[in-house]
Design a protein around this motif. Structure first.
Motif, PDB file in Angstrom:
ATOM      1  N   PHE A 176       0.812  -1.209   0.000  1.00 16.35           N
ATOM      2  CA  PHE A 176       0.000   0.000   0.000  1.00 16.35           C
ATOM      3  C   PHE A 176       0.852   1.269   0.000  1.00 16.35           C
ATOM      4  CE2 PHE A 176      -2.439  -3.305   2.211  1.00 16.35           C
ATOM      5  CZ  PHE A 176      -3.574  -3.339   1.418  1.00 16.35           C
ATOM      6  N   GLY A 177       2.177   1.093   0.140  1.00 15.76           N
ATOM      7  CA  GLY A 177       3.058   2.247   0.232  1.00 15.76           C
ATOM      8  C   GLY A 177       3.217   2.765   1.643  1.00 15.76           C
ATOM      9  N   ASN A 178       2.748   2.010   2.645  1.00 18.51           N
ATOM     10  CA  ASN A 178       2.950   2.383   4.041  1.00 18.51           C
ATOM     11  C   ASN A 178       4.412   2.144   4.410  1.00 18.51           C
ATOM     12  OD1 ASN A 178       0.166   2.852   4.193  1.00 18.51           O
ATOM     13  ND2 ASN A 178      -0.230   0.753   4.833  1.00 18.51           N
ATOM     14  N   VAL A 179       4.987   3.060   5.172  1.00 16.08           N
ATOM     15  CA  VAL A 179       6.428   3.092   5.429  1.00 16.08           C
ATOM     16  C   VAL A 179       6.689   2.799   6.907  1.00 16.08           C
ATOM     17  CG1 VAL A 179       8.497   4.530   5.345  1.00 16.08           C
ATOM     18  CG2 VAL A 179       6.730   4.787   3.572  1.00 16.08           C
ATOM     19  N   ILE A 196       7.781  15.824   8.060  1.00  8.70           N
ATOM     20  CA  ILE A 196       8.584  14.694   7.586  1.00  8.70           C
ATOM     21  C   ILE A 196       9.600  15.207   6.572  1.00  8.70           C
ATOM     22  CG2 ILE A 196       8.532  12.457   6.427  1.00  8.70           C
ATOM     23  CD1 ILE A 196       5.592  12.209   7.344  1.00  8.70           C
ATOM     24  N   ASN A 197      10.869  14.926   6.849  1.00  8.87           N
ATOM     25  CA  ASN A 197      11.976  15.340   5.967  1.00  8.87           C
ATOM     26  C   ASN A 197      11.922  16.835   5.634  1.00  8.87           C
ATOM     27  OD1 ASN A 197      13.096  12.817   6.001  1.00  8.87           O
ATOM     28  ND2 ASN A 197      12.323  12.210   3.992  1.00  8.87           N
ATOM     29  N   ASN A 198      11.526  17.617   6.648  1.00  8.52           N
ATOM     30  CA  ASN A 198      11.509  19.088   6.529  1.00  8.52           C
ATOM     31  C   ASN A 198      10.607  19.599   5.417  1.00  8.52           C
ATOM     32  OD1 ASN A 198      13.545  19.522   8.593  1.00  8.52           O
ATOM     33  ND2 ASN A 198      15.032  18.743   7.099  1.00  8.52           N
ATOM     34  N   LYS A 199       9.636  18.790   5.018  1.00  8.43           N
ATOM     35  CA  LYS A 199       8.836  19.190   3.850  1.00  8.43           C
ATOM     36  C   LYS A 199       7.367  18.816   3.957  1.00  8.43           C
ATOM     37  CE  LYS A 199       8.798  18.714  -1.206  1.00  8.43           C
ATOM     38  NZ  LYS A 199       9.487  18.086  -2.387  1.00  8.43           N
ATOM     39  N   PHE A 200       7.067  17.605   4.428  1.00 11.85           N
ATOM     40  CA  PHE A 200       5.706  17.078   4.358  1.00 11.85           C
ATOM     41  C   PHE A 200       5.070  17.054   5.753  1.00 11.85           C
ATOM     42  CE2 PHE A 200       8.171  15.129   0.979  1.00 11.85           C
ATOM     43  CZ  PHE A 200       7.380  15.346  -0.141  1.00 11.85           C
ATOM     44  N   ASN A 234      -0.383   6.437  -1.485  1.00  7.49           N
ATOM     45  CA  ASN A 234       0.885   5.736  -1.340  1.00  7.49           C
ATOM     46  C   ASN A 234       1.919   6.696  -0.737  1.00  7.49           C
ATOM     47  OD1 ASN A 234       3.576   4.690  -2.085  1.00  7.49           O
ATOM     48  ND2 ASN A 234       2.447   3.170  -3.266  1.00  7.49           N
ATOM     49  N   ALA A 235       2.217   6.493   0.564  1.00  7.29           N
ATOM     50  CA  ALA A 235       3.143   7.397   1.252  1.00  7.29           C
ATOM     51  C   ALA A 235       4.562   7.261   0.723  1.00  7.29           C
ATOM     52  CB  ALA A 235       3.115   7.117   2.753  1.00  7.29           C
ATOM     53  N   ALA A 236       4.991   6.050   0.422  1.00  7.93           N
ATOM     54  CA  ALA A 236       6.357   5.860  -0.080  1.00  7.93           C
ATOM     55  C   ALA A 236       6.574   6.634  -1.377  1.00  7.93           C
ATOM     56  CB  ALA A 236       6.634   4.379  -0.298  1.00  7.93           C
ATOM     57  N   ARG A 237       5.591   6.630  -2.254  1.00  9.86           N
ATOM     58  CA  ARG A 237       5.709   7.366  -3.510  1.00  9.86           C
ATOM     59  C   ARG A 237       5.663   8.873  -3.263  1.00  9.86           C
ATOM     60  NH1 ARG A 237       1.284   5.501  -6.219  1.00  9.86           N
ATOM     61  NH2 ARG A 237       2.422   3.575  -6.648  1.00  9.86           N
ATOM     62  N   GLU A 238       4.752   9.285  -2.380  1.00  8.92           N
ATOM     63  CA  GLU A 238       4.620  10.708  -2.071  1.00  8.92           C
ATOM     64  C   GLU A 238       5.906  11.280  -1.480  1.00  8.92           C
ATOM     65  OE1 GLU A 238       2.458  14.417  -1.175  1.00  8.92           O
ATOM     66  OE2 GLU A 238       1.991  12.724  -2.485  1.00  8.92           O
ATOM     67  N   LEU A 239       6.551  10.491  -0.599  1.00 11.97           N
ATOM     68  CA  LEU A 239       7.736  10.965   0.111  1.00 11.97           C
ATOM     69  C   LEU A 239       9.035  10.545  -0.558  1.00 11.97           C
ATOM     70  CD1 LEU A 239       6.519  10.052   3.713  1.00 11.97           C
ATOM     71  CD2 LEU A 239       6.398  12.284   2.603  1.00 11.97           C
ATOM     72  N   ASP A 240       8.925   9.771  -1.638  1.00 12.77           N
ATOM     73  CA  ASP A 240      10.096   9.267  -2.365  1.00 12.77           C
ATOM     74  C   ASP A 240      11.009   8.473  -1.420  1.00 12.77           C
ATOM     75  OD1 ASP A 240      11.754   8.805  -4.538  1.00 12.77           O
ATOM     76  OD2 ASP A 240      12.889  10.658  -4.256  1.00 12.77           O
ATOM     77  N   LEU A 241      10.414   7.455  -0.767  1.00 14.61           N
ATOM     78  CA  LEU A 241      11.144   6.650   0.206  1.00 14.61           C
ATOM     79  C   LEU A 241      11.177   5.191  -0.206  1.00 14.61           C
ATOM     80  CD1 LEU A 241       9.726   8.077   3.571  1.00 14.61           C
ATOM     81  CD2 LEU A 241      12.003   8.480   2.596  1.00 14.61           C
ATOM     82  N   GLU A 242      12.259   4.519   0.195  1.00  9.40           N
ATOM     83  CA  GLU A 242      12.374   3.072   0.041  1.00  9.40           C
ATOM     84  C   GLU A 242      13.159   2.528   1.230  1.00  9.40           C
ATOM     85  OE1 GLU A 242      16.331   2.971  -2.832  1.00  9.40           O
ATOM     86  OE2 GLU A 242      14.336   2.715  -3.722  1.00  9.40           O
ATOM     87  N   GLU A 243      13.185   1.198   1.352  1.00  9.46           N
ATOM     88  CA  GLU A 243      13.914   0.582   2.458  1.00  9.46           C
ATOM     89  C   GLU A 243      15.362   1.042   2.487  1.00  9.46           C
ATOM     90  OE1 GLU A 243      10.553  -2.309   1.662  1.00  9.46           O
ATOM     91  OE2 GLU A 243      12.097  -1.473   0.361  1.00  9.46           O
TER      92      GLU A 243
END
Length: 253
Positions: A176-179, A196-200, A234-243
Motif C-alpha cells: 500500500f506504500g505504508n512506510v 517529515i523530511n523538513n517538507k511534508f 501511497n506514502a512511499a511514492r509521495e515521500l520518495d522513500l524506500e527501504e
C-alpha cells in the motif's frame, strides 16, 4: 510448527516443493506459509518479515527464511537461536533485526546433510527447510554443525530521538506504500503535527483513517513500529522513500 518466508513467488513450483521435502524429513510437521511474496533479493524486506512473524509463532517453533541472492556462494547456512525460536536462514543479515529485538543465543553453521537433494541453486529445498523439519521433529541444533557468528544487515540502522526530532531508518514498505520505521512505539503524542523530511506535514493518529483522503498520517502499526501512511494513497511514492532511507520527523510547535 514451521513457518516459511521466501522470495520465491507463487507462479513456480519452488514454494510448494519446500513443504513436500519438509514432510519427507518430519511427516507430522505443521507447516505454515507466511509469505513467498518478499521482493526478489530484498534482504531487508525479509528481515522485517522475520522480525514481525516470530512473536506470532509458538516457542521453539522454527522459522525458515530464504531470501538468498548469494545462494551457492561462500555465505553460510545457519540455525540461529533468536528469542524463544529457531531461525533457519542464509547468514546474510536477514536474521539481524530479529536478533536485535529479541536477543540471539547460539548460532550454528549447517554442515549436516538431511536429504538426498543436492544443488547449487535451491538451498531452500536442499538445506533450509529440511533443517526446519529436523528441528520440528526434535532434532538438536548442536548436531548440525559448529558455532558461528551472526552477520549484520548491510544497512545503516538509525534510531535517534533528540528533543522533538526523530531520525529513523525505513525498514519496510508494504504494497500500500505504508512506510515502517526502525522505531518501536511512538515518541509523539496523539494529535501532534509533525514535519517529515523538513517538507511534508503529517498528523499523529491511532489509525490512518483519522485523516482525510490524501493526507499523511503517523501511527504505531500492528507490529508496534512507527509507520507513515497516506490515507487512500501511497506514502512511499509521495515521500520518495524506500527501504534503507533515513527519515526525519519533527514535531511542529
Amino acid at each position: 510448527m514451521i513457518g516459511i518466508i521466501t522470495d520465491y513467488g507463487y507462479n513456480d513450483v519452488y514454494a510448494g516443493l519446500l513443504k513436500v521435502v519438509a514432510k519427507e524429513v518430519c511427516r507430522n510437521a505443521e507447516i505454515i506459509d507466511i509469505t513467498h511474496g518478499i521482493e526478489s533479493f530484498n534482504i531487508l524486506k525479509g528481515a522485517y518479515a522475520t522480525l514481525v512473524t516470530l512473536p506470532h509463532l509458538p516457542p521453539r517453533s522454527s522459522l525458515v527464511v530464504v531470501v538468498d541472492p548469494s545462494v551457492g556462494s561462500s555465505r553460510e547456512p545457519i540455525v540461529a537461536e533468536i528469542g524463544e525460536w529457531y531461525v533457519v536462514a542464509p547468514n546474510n543479515g536477514v536474521v539481524w533485526l530479529a536478533a536485535l529485538e529479541y536477543g540471539v543465543g547460539n548460532v550454528f553453521r549447517i554442515e549436516k546433510k538431511l536429504t538426498k537433494y543436492r544443488s547449487h541453486t535451491f538451498h531452500g529445498r536442499d538445506i533450509f527447510v529440511p533443517v526446519g523439519a529436523y528441528l520440528e521433529c526434535g532434532g538438536s541444533p548442536e548436531r548440525l554443525g559448529n558455532l558461528t557468528s551472526l552477520k549484520e544487515l548491510p544497512v545503516n540502522l538509525v534510531r535517534e530521538l533528540s528533543g522533538s526530532m526523530l531520525r529513523s531508518t525505513v525498514i519496510y514498505v508494504d504494497k500500500f506504500g505504508n512506510v515502517a520505521l526502525w522505531y518501536k512505539g511512538n515518541p509523539f503524542s496523539y494529535g501532534d503535527k509533525v514535519l517529515i523530511n523538513n517538507k511534508f506535514e503529517a498528523k499523529v493518529v491511532k489509525t490512518f483513517s483519522e485523516v482525510r483522503k490524501g493526507e499523511l498520517a503517523v501511527y504505531v502499526n500492528s507490529f508496534g513500529y512507527l509507520e507513515i501512511a497516506k490515507y487512500l494513497g501511497n506514502a512511499a511514492r509521495e515521500l520518495d522513500l524506500e527501504e534503507g532511507n533515513i527519515v526525519t520527523l519533527e514535531k511542529l510547535t
